[in-house]
Motif scaffolding. Sequence first.
Motif, PDB file in Angstrom:
ATOM      1  N   GLY A 194       0.796  -1.215   0.000  1.00 35.85           N
ATOM      2  CA  GLY A 194       0.000   0.000   0.000  1.00 35.85           C
ATOM      3  C   GLY A 194       0.826   1.262   0.000  1.00 35.85           C
ATOM      4  N   ALA A 195       2.116   1.122  -0.165  1.00 36.93           N
ATOM      5  CA  ALA A 195       2.992   2.301  -0.184  1.00 36.93           C
ATOM      6  C   ALA A 195       2.763   3.105  -1.455  1.00 36.93           C
ATOM      7  CB  ALA A 195       4.456   1.870  -0.093  1.00 36.93           C
ATOM      8  N   ASP A 196       2.938   4.426  -1.353  1.00 38.52           N
ATOM      9  CA  ASP A 196       2.856   5.278  -2.531  1.00 38.52           C
ATOM     10  C   ASP A 196       4.050   5.021  -3.439  1.00 38.52           C
ATOM     11  OD1 ASP A 196       0.499   6.523  -1.739  1.00 38.52           O
ATOM     12  OD2 ASP A 196       1.588   7.952  -0.482  1.00 38.52           O
ATOM     13  N   THR A 197       3.870   5.357  -4.722  1.00 35.58           N
ATOM     14  CA  THR A 197       4.938   5.110  -5.692  1.00 35.58           C
ATOM     15  C   THR A 197       6.206   5.860  -5.344  1.00 35.58           C
ATOM     16  OG1 THR A 197       3.206   4.870  -7.380  1.00 35.58           O
ATOM     17  CG2 THR A 197       5.473   5.089  -8.147  1.00 35.58           C
ATOM     18  N   TRP A 198       6.060   7.098  -4.837  1.00 38.24           N
ATOM     19  CA  TRP A 198       7.249   7.882  -4.517  1.00 38.24           C
ATOM     20  C   TRP A 198       8.110   7.205  -3.467  1.00 38.24           C
ATOM     21  CZ3 TRP A 198       8.642   9.732   0.243  1.00 38.24           C
ATOM     22  CH2 TRP A 198       7.643   9.764   1.227  1.00 38.24           C
ATOM     23  N   GLN A 199       7.471   6.427  -2.574  1.00 39.55           N
ATOM     24  CA  GLN A 199       8.227   5.761  -1.525  1.00 39.55           C
ATOM     25  C   GLN A 199       9.148   4.678  -2.089  1.00 39.55           C
ATOM     26  OE1 GLN A 199       4.889   4.603   0.923  1.00 39.55           O
ATOM     27  NE2 GLN A 199       5.229   6.316   2.331  1.00 39.55           N
ATOM     28  N   LEU A 200       8.715   4.029  -3.167  1.00 38.47           N
ATOM     29  CA  LEU A 200       9.559   3.028  -3.813  1.00 38.47           C
ATOM     30  C   LEU A 200      10.875   3.642  -4.271  1.00 38.47           C
ATOM     31  CD1 LEU A 200      10.215   0.328  -5.255  1.00 38.47           C
ATOM     32  CD2 LEU A 200       8.877   1.162  -7.206  1.00 38.47           C
ATOM     33  N   PHE A 201      10.790   4.774  -4.963  1.00 35.27           N
ATOM     34  CA  PHE A 201      12.002   5.418  -5.474  1.00 35.27           C
ATOM     35  C   PHE A 201      12.835   6.017  -4.340  1.00 35.27           C
ATOM     36  CE2 PHE A 201       9.049   5.508  -9.107  1.00 35.27           C
ATOM     37  CZ  PHE A 201       9.839   4.867 -10.052  1.00 35.27           C
ATOM     38  N   ALA A 202      12.163   6.563  -3.327  1.00 34.71           N
ATOM     39  CA  ALA A 202      12.896   7.144  -2.198  1.00 34.71           C
ATOM     40  C   ALA A 202      13.655   6.071  -1.429  1.00 34.71           C
ATOM     41  CB  ALA A 202      11.930   7.885  -1.278  1.00 34.71           C
ATOM     42  N   VAL A 203      12.997   4.952  -1.157  1.00 30.76           N
ATOM     43  CA  VAL A 203      13.658   3.856  -0.437  1.00 30.76           C
ATOM     44  C   VAL A 203      14.763   3.242  -1.292  1.00 30.76           C
ATOM     45  CG1 VAL A 203      13.324   1.552   0.549  1.00 30.76           C
ATOM     46  CG2 VAL A 203      11.642   3.357   0.977  1.00 30.76           C
ATOM     47  N   TRP A 204      14.509   3.109  -2.582  1.00 32.60           N
ATOM     48  CA  TRP A 204      15.520   2.594  -3.506  1.00 32.60           C
ATOM     49  C   TRP A 204      16.777   3.469  -3.450  1.00 32.60           C
ATOM     50  CZ3 TRP A 204      14.270   1.753  -9.443  1.00 32.60           C
ATOM     51  CH2 TRP A 204      15.376   1.157 -10.071  1.00 32.60           C
ATOM     52  N   ALA A 205      16.594   4.791  -3.536  1.00 32.19           N
ATOM     53  CA  ALA A 205      17.731   5.710  -3.475  1.00 32.19           C
ATOM     54  C   ALA A 205      18.441   5.621  -2.128  1.00 32.19           C
ATOM     55  CB  ALA A 205      17.252   7.137  -3.735  1.00 32.19           C
ATOM     56  N   LEU A 206      17.671   5.486  -1.048  1.00 30.66           N
ATOM     57  CA  LEU A 206      18.258   5.405   0.286  1.00 30.66           C
ATOM     58  C   LEU A 206      19.087   4.137   0.449  1.00 30.66           C
ATOM     59  CD1 LEU A 206      18.449   6.556   3.162  1.00 30.66           C
ATOM     60  CD2 LEU A 206      16.372   5.259   3.712  1.00 30.66           C
ATOM     61  N   LEU A 207      18.583   3.011  -0.019  1.00 26.72           N
ATOM     62  CA  LEU A 207      19.274   1.744   0.158  1.00 26.72           C
ATOM     63  C   LEU A 207      20.576   1.668  -0.627  1.00 26.72           C
ATOM     64  CD1 LEU A 207      16.294  -0.813   0.099  1.00 26.72           C
ATOM     65  CD2 LEU A 207      17.626  -0.046   2.068  1.00 26.72           C
ATOM     66  N   ILE A 208      20.621   2.295  -1.788  1.00 22.34           N
ATOM     67  CA  ILE A 208      21.844   2.210  -2.592  1.00 22.34           C
ATOM     68  C   ILE A 208      22.818   3.342  -2.296  1.00 22.34           C
ATOM     69  CG2 ILE A 208      20.578   1.055  -4.442  1.00 22.34           C
ATOM     70  CD1 ILE A 208      20.800   3.623  -6.090  1.00 22.34           C
ATOM     71  N   SER A 209      22.438   4.249  -1.408  1.00 20.57           N
ATOM     72  CA  SER A 209      23.304   5.394  -1.105  1.00 20.57           C
ATOM     73  C   SER A 209      24.715   4.994  -0.667  1.00 20.57           C
ATOM     74  CB  SER A 209      22.653   6.278  -0.031  1.00 20.57           C
ATOM     75  OG  SER A 209      21.496   6.904  -0.535  1.00 20.57           O
ATOM     76  N   LEU A 249      20.504  10.153  -8.733  1.00 17.26           N
ATOM     77  CA  LEU A 249      19.858  11.454  -8.909  1.00 17.26           C
ATOM     78  C   LEU A 249      18.532  11.329  -9.643  1.00 17.26           C
ATOM     79  CD1 LEU A 249      23.026  13.565  -9.759  1.00 17.26           C
ATOM     80  CD2 LEU A 249      21.621  13.742  -7.694  1.00 17.26           C
ATOM     81  N   VAL A 250      18.457  10.415 -10.615  1.00 17.71           N
ATOM     82  CA  VAL A 250      17.186  10.173 -11.305  1.00 17.71           C
ATOM     83  C   VAL A 250      16.138   9.675 -10.321  1.00 17.71           C
ATOM     84  CG1 VAL A 250      16.036   8.680 -12.983  1.00 17.71           C
ATOM     85  CG2 VAL A 250      18.180   9.790 -13.588  1.00 17.71           C
ATOM     86  N   LEU A 251      16.542   8.782  -9.428  1.00 20.71           N
ATOM     87  CA  LEU A 251      15.611   8.262  -8.420  1.00 20.71           C
ATOM     88  C   LEU A 251      15.116   9.370  -7.498  1.00 20.71           C
ATOM     89  CD1 LEU A 251      17.433   4.937  -7.450  1.00 20.71           C
ATOM     90  CD2 LEU A 251      15.443   5.215  -8.939  1.00 20.71           C
ATOM     91  N   ILE A 252      16.026  10.251  -7.077  1.00 21.37           N
ATOM     92  CA  ILE A 252      15.628  11.365  -6.207  1.00 21.37           C
ATOM     93  C   ILE A 252      14.664  12.293  -6.944  1.00 21.37           C
ATOM     94  CG2 ILE A 252      16.426  13.376  -4.935  1.00 21.37           C
ATOM     95  CD1 ILE A 252      17.137  10.781  -3.602  1.00 21.37           C
ATOM     96  N   ASN A 253      14.949  12.576  -8.204  1.00 25.01           N
ATOM     97  CA  ASN A 253      14.056  13.424  -9.000  1.00 25.01           C
ATOM     98  C   ASN A 253      12.666  12.808  -9.115  1.00 25.01           C
ATOM     99  OD1 ASN A 253      15.216  15.953 -10.704  1.00 25.01           O
ATOM    100  ND2 ASN A 253      16.875  14.545 -10.207  1.00 25.01           N
ATOM    101  N   LEU A 254      12.622  11.520  -9.377  1.00 19.88           N
ATOM    102  CA  LEU A 254      11.327  10.834  -9.483  1.00 19.88           C
ATOM    103  C   LEU A 254      10.592  10.857  -8.146  1.00 19.88           C
ATOM    104  CD1 LEU A 254      12.311   7.763 -11.697  1.00 19.88           C
ATOM    105  CD2 LEU A 254      10.777   9.631 -12.331  1.00 19.88           C
ATOM    106  N   ALA A 255      11.312  10.635  -7.058  1.00 23.05           N
ATOM    107  CA  ALA A 255      10.684  10.630  -5.734  1.00 23.05           C
ATOM    108  C   ALA A 255      10.092  11.999  -5.404  1.00 23.05           C
ATOM    109  CB  ALA A 255      11.705  10.217  -4.677  1.00 23.05           C
ATOM    110  N   ILE A 256      10.844  13.060  -5.686  1.00 19.92           N
ATOM    111  CA  ILE A 256      10.352  14.415  -5.426  1.00 19.92           C
ATOM    112  C   ILE A 256       9.107  14.706  -6.260  1.00 19.92           C
ATOM    113  CG2 ILE A 256      10.880  16.876  -5.696  1.00 19.92           C
ATOM    114  CD1 ILE A 256      13.789  16.190  -5.066  1.00 19.92           C
ATOM    115  N   SER A 257       9.185  14.391  -7.545  1.00 17.21           N
ATOM    116  CA  SER A 257       8.074  14.667  -8.448  1.00 17.21           C
ATOM    117  C   SER A 257       6.817  13.909  -8.031  1.00 17.21           C
ATOM    118  CB  SER A 257       8.474  14.292  -9.879  1.00 17.21           C
ATOM    119  OG  SER A 257       7.410  14.527 -10.776  1.00 17.21           O
ATOM    120  N   LEU A 258       6.967  12.627  -7.729  1.00 16.19           N
ATOM    121  CA  LEU A 258       5.809  11.808  -7.355  1.00 16.19           C
ATOM    122  C   LEU A 258       5.276  12.184  -5.971  1.00 16.19           C
ATOM    123  CD1 LEU A 258       7.088   8.367  -8.694  1.00 16.19           C
ATOM    124  CD2 LEU A 258       5.207   9.736  -9.625  1.00 16.19           C
TER     125      LEU A 258
END
Length: 215
Positions: free
Chosen positions: A19-34, A50-59
């Motif tokens: 039930g997570a929002d789509t933006w959370q997928l990209f945010a967590v993805w970026a966090l885990l690979i940091s 950076l693409v992941l962060i941009n997508l997370a912000i936008s979503l």
Amino acid sequence: SCLIVGALLALFGQTYQTGADTWQLFAVWALLISPWVLVARFAPIWALWLVLINLAISLYLDTHPSLAFFVFSSTDKALLSLFIFNSLILIVWEVLSQSRDWMKQRWMARLLATAAGTCITSLVGWNIFQQTVAWPLALWGGFIVAIYYGYRKRNFDLFMLTGSALSVIVVALFFVMERLEGVDELLYLLSLAMLILTLGLIAALWLKKIQEEEV
């Protein structure tokens, strides 16, 4: 490995329906690979991050339109946020690249400048048609001046100057399109064509001139 993390997160979300929002997928993805991004010192991985962060912000702003910059429209918020983020990263990248060899690849800085320039140009265009152009135009003007000073006077980069010239052409085109809205279709298209040809020629001559000066 960084790409596989994203695939595993998508599989996990699809399988267990978190039930997570789509933006959370990209945010967590970026966090885990940091940690990998920091350790690897590899520009393509930084580009992915950076693409992941941009997508997370936008979503995120699309999902929660009332939580940030409430005085702006949802389109303004997304474009402004992405412009600020990419501009700051561009500045940091250029400063750090002076002392780090792996960051000297110009394509990364150009990618960041393209992202920031696209966002601010789109923001100006959107507000031209909304007739609320004052503050975006001032912000865009500051960006163009900064690009010119940074990549003409300090660290010459023809790609950056070409991008700024293209942005000026696009903004001028937006202004003419808004002013000519409702006129005869043939006159409308002819005016736009003449404007593109004229400004394109001026930009080409200017770029050729400054390139010859640097050679």
